[in-house]
Design a protein around this motif. Structure first.
Motif, PDB file in Angstrom:
ATOM      1  N   LYS A 133       0.850  -1.194   0.000  1.00  0.00           N
ATOM      2  CA  LYS A 133       0.000   0.000   0.000  1.00  0.00           C
ATOM      3  C   LYS A 133       0.884   1.242   0.000  1.00  0.00           C
ATOM      4  O   LYS A 133       1.773   1.386   0.836  1.00  0.00           O
ATOM      5  CB  LYS A 133      -0.948   0.005   1.203  1.00  0.00           C
ATOM      6  N   GLY A 134       0.653   2.109  -0.957  1.00  0.00           N
ATOM      7  CA  GLY A 134       1.455   3.321  -1.068  1.00  0.00           C
ATOM      8  C   GLY A 134       0.906   4.421  -0.176  1.00  0.00           C
ATOM      9  O   GLY A 134      -0.297   4.688  -0.165  1.00  0.00           O
ATOM     10  N   TYR A 135       1.791   5.048   0.570  1.00  0.00           N
ATOM     11  CA  TYR A 135       1.389   6.108   1.483  1.00  0.00           C
ATOM     12  C   TYR A 135       1.658   7.479   0.858  1.00  0.00           C
ATOM     13  O   TYR A 135       2.557   7.617   0.019  1.00  0.00           O
ATOM     14  CB  TYR A 135       2.158   5.996   2.804  1.00  0.00           C
ATOM     15  N   PRO A 136       0.911   8.511   1.265  1.00  0.00           N
ATOM     16  CA  PRO A 136       1.164   9.845   0.727  1.00  0.00           C
ATOM     17  C   PRO A 136       2.565  10.332   1.071  1.00  0.00           C
ATOM     18  O   PRO A 136       3.095  10.041   2.140  1.00  0.00           O
ATOM     19  CB  PRO A 136       0.082  10.715   1.402  1.00  0.00           C
ATOM     20  N   GLN A 137       3.153  11.044   0.141  1.00  0.00           N
ATOM     21  CA  GLN A 137       4.497  11.603   0.276  1.00  0.00           C
ATOM     22  C   GLN A 137       5.553  10.526   0.500  1.00  0.00           C
ATOM     23  O   GLN A 137       6.615  10.779   1.065  1.00  0.00           O
ATOM     24  CB  GLN A 137       4.549  12.654   1.394  1.00  0.00           C
ATOM     25  N   SER A 138       5.271   9.326   0.057  1.00  0.00           N
ATOM     26  CA  SER A 138       6.228   8.225   0.176  1.00  0.00           C
ATOM     27  C   SER A 138       6.294   7.423  -1.116  1.00  0.00           C
ATOM     28  O   SER A 138       6.492   6.217  -1.102  1.00  0.00           O
ATOM     29  CB  SER A 138       5.833   7.320   1.351  1.00  0.00           C
TER      30      SER A 138
END
Length: 222
Positions: A133-138
């Motif tokens: 799962k991709g996280y914001p600003q990452s």
């Protein structure tokens, strides 16, 4: 004596893995960019230490020329850069991809070249929540860890029929350590407990190999 090679060694999980496998009778080889930080651990368990940039084709080839007979190879390096997509530094993004994914490819290639003729061996890749799962600003870390997971899945399908066990471990949560102490509620992963899960994978009968497992503290949100 069987041998285990741990790339990206240091404090935390890799140290727990090294100590556990040493107790289980493995000769341990440790690899890291800065081997000075490995002195105490290497001395405590009788391990060898090797200077190695995990993203360097030359360094990985040299490392395997020295320690390529390892029955267990664990790839544990990680690098991340964070920030809004509009402000990320391309060189830092590239380094994240090189360490998280390209170095894992280099390692798996060298390990497979030696394990396939033997028809045996275990390659373990340390993943993260960001790999599913991709996280914001990452975005860079997600790119690198998604690539690592894809590499593991592809290699498992290719190498399992040849007797080489490939496993990807999703570390879904923070790991307890000196810089991240436990609150007393088991809200962080215990590195020694994670190491036990790796050992379980190493010992799995080939009739029931797992290519991926997730580990998380009981209170971590899915």
């Amino acid at each position: 004596m069987p041998k285990a090679l741990i790339i990206g060694a240091g404090d935390g999980l890799s140290a727990s893995l090294a100590r556990l496998l040493a107790r289980e009778g493995y000769a341990i080889a440790l690899a890291a960019r800065d081997i000075a930080k490995l002195d105490a651990l290497a001395a405590a368990i009788g391990a060898t230490a090797h200077a190695c940039d995990a993203a360097s084709e030359t360094d990985i080839a040299t490392l395997f020329a020295q320690e390529g007979d390892a029955e267990v190879v664990i790839y544990n390096p990680s690098f991340r850069t964070r920030g809004p997509i509009t402000e990320l530094v391309p060189a830092d993004v590239q380094r994240t991809l090189q360490v998280c994914a390209f170095g894992a490819f280099l390692t798996a290639q060298q390990a497979a070249r030696r394990m396939i003729p033997r028809g045996a061996g275990t390659i373990m890749l340390t993943g993260a929540s960001a790999g599913v799962k991709g996280y914001p600003q990452s975005a860079p870390f997600a790119m690198g860890k998604f690539a690592l997971r894809g590499l593991a899945q592809s290699l498992a399908r290719e190498l399992h029929p040849q007797g080489v066990h490939v496993a990807h471990v999703v570390i879904d949560g923070g790991i307890r350590g000196a810089r991240r102490p436990e609150s007393g509620q088991d809200t962080l992963l215990d590195p020694d407990a994670i190491a036990e899960s790796y050992l379980h994978l190493i010992r799995q009968p080939r009739s029931s190999w797992s290519w991926e497992i997730e580990v998380r503290p009981w209170g971590e949100k899915f």
